[in-house]
Design a protein around this motif. Structure first.
Motif, mmCIF file in Angstrom:
data_model
loop_
_atom_site.group_PDB
_atom_site.id
_atom_site.type_symbol
_atom_site.label_atom_id
_atom_site.label_comp_id
_atom_site.label_asym_id
_atom_site.label_seq_id
_atom_site.Cartn_x
_atom_site.Cartn_y
_atom_site.Cartn_z
ATOM 1 N N SER A 10 37.711 45.455 45.507
ATOM 2 C CA SER A 10 38.858 45.560 44.624
ATOM 3 C C SER A 10 40.062 46.133 45.354
ATOM 4 C CB SER A 10 38.510 46.415 43.419
ATOM 5 O OG SER A 10 38.254 47.725 43.838
ATOM 6 N N ALA A 19 51.031 47.253 42.137
ATOM 7 C CA ALA A 19 50.946 46.374 40.956
ATOM 8 C C ALA A 19 51.640 47.026 39.773
ATOM 9 C CB ALA A 19 49.481 46.070 40.625
ATOM 10 N N ALA A 163 46.126 39.298 34.242
ATOM 11 C CA ALA A 163 46.112 38.584 35.523
ATOM 12 C C ALA A 163 47.379 38.872 36.322
ATOM 13 C CB ALA A 163 45.950 37.090 35.291
ATOM 14 N N ALA A 164 48.499 39.110 35.647
ATOM 15 C CA ALA A 164 49.758 39.409 36.336
ATOM 16 C C ALA A 164 49.672 40.703 37.140
ATOM 17 C CB ALA A 164 50.900 39.494 35.320
ATOM 18 N N CYS A 165 48.753 41.577 36.778
ATOM 19 C CA CYS A 165 48.566 42.829 37.523
ATOM 20 C C CYS A 165 47.921 42.585 38.883
ATOM 21 C CB CYS A 165 47.716 43.802 36.709
ATOM 22 S SG CYS A 165 48.477 44.295 35.145
ATOM 23 N N ARG A 166 47.236 41.471 39.029
ATOM 24 C CA ARG A 166 46.546 41.106 40.272
ATOM 25 C C ARG A 166 45.746 42.277 40.832
ATOM 26 N NH1 ARG A 166 50.992 38.325 40.003
ATOM 27 N NH2 ARG A 166 52.573 39.093 41.368
ATOM 28 N N VAL A 186 39.714 40.323 42.387
ATOM 29 C CA VAL A 186 40.708 39.575 41.613
ATOM 30 C C VAL A 186 40.184 38.163 41.397
ATOM 31 C CG1 VAL A 186 43.063 38.685 41.594
ATOM 32 C CG2 VAL A 186 42.585 40.963 42.535
ATOM 33 N N ARG A 187 39.973 37.805 40.127
ATOM 34 C CA ARG A 187 39.491 36.473 39.770
ATOM 35 C C ARG A 187 39.676 36.279 38.284
ATOM 36 N NH1 ARG A 187 36.622 40.501 38.511
ATOM 37 N NH2 ARG A 187 34.467 40.376 37.820
ATOM 38 N N GLN A 188 39.573 35.028 37.835
ATOM 39 C CA GLN A 188 39.699 34.702 36.416
ATOM 40 C C GLN A 188 38.620 33.712 36.039
ATOM 41 O OE1 GLN A 188 43.714 33.789 34.944
ATOM 42 N NE2 GLN A 188 44.484 34.412 36.949
#
Length: 191
Positions: A10, A19, A163-166, A186-188
């Motif tokens: 992470s 971020a 997700a914008a925080c990455r 970081v993933r979705q």
């Protein structure tokens, strides 16, 4: 939730703070108090949640100008406990930071509804026996994930903000109307 279980990949603390800086800038057009933030009004992180399971509410400032407030973090840990077993662990503050940053980006005053924070191994095993969507080594068992809902924002809007925080994993569970946020890689996933 089928999420990887290793937060070692992470984002670093410096990356997460970056971020947050990006969050303040991205949120500036819609975040009503952004101008005060950017003029040196101080960096404050706040978390607002309620639990439909326990009836509890939390609205706490947990970080001020570079420092976590010990008692506020302790209160968050207790709030995010496994409500089935009443077990409390130290929740990873990186996940709390992601939750707070996403909340700010959405420019919403409504508190999150916490569906799941920390899960004991016993609770995770029980949930796993009922659903194939629960990971065997879930980050919930490490206090590194939360499942959240907002009445005023869609799953898509919440996931987009997170997700914008990455800074970690973001899972969309549209059928169940919640978003998973964690401090893992970081993933979705999900729809």
């Amino acid at each position: 939730m089928n999420e990887p279980n290793d937060c070692s990949l992470s984002m670093t603390r410096r990356g997460l703070l970056g971020a947050f800086a990006a969050t303040a800038l991205v949120a500036a057009p819609t975040y009503s108090k952004a101008a005060g933030f950017l003029r040196g009004g101080g960096d404050i992180r706040r978390l607002k949640m309620y639990s439909g399971r326990t009836g509890e509410r939390i609205d706490t400032i947990y970080w001020v100008e570079g420092k976590y407030i010990k008692d506020a973090v302790k209160e968050i840990n207790a709030f995010m406990r496994d409500w089935r077993t009443n077990e409390v662990i130290n929740v990873d503050t990186r996940t709390v930071d992601i939750m707070a940053a996403a909340h700010n980006l959405m420019d919403v005053n409504e508190p999150y509804m916490l569906l799941s924070g920390y899960r004991s191994p016993k609770t995770n095993a029980m949930l796993r026996s009922r659903s194939r969507g629960v990971a065997k080594n879930s980050l919930h068992m490490k206090g590194q994930a939360a499942d959240l809902r907002l009445g005023s924002r869609s799953v898509h809007q919440m996931a987009k903000a997170a997700a914008a925080c990455r800074a970690g994993g973001v899972g969309r569970y549209s059928g169940s109307n919640f978003v998973h946020m964690d401090c893992g890689p970081v993933r979705q996933w999900g729809r």
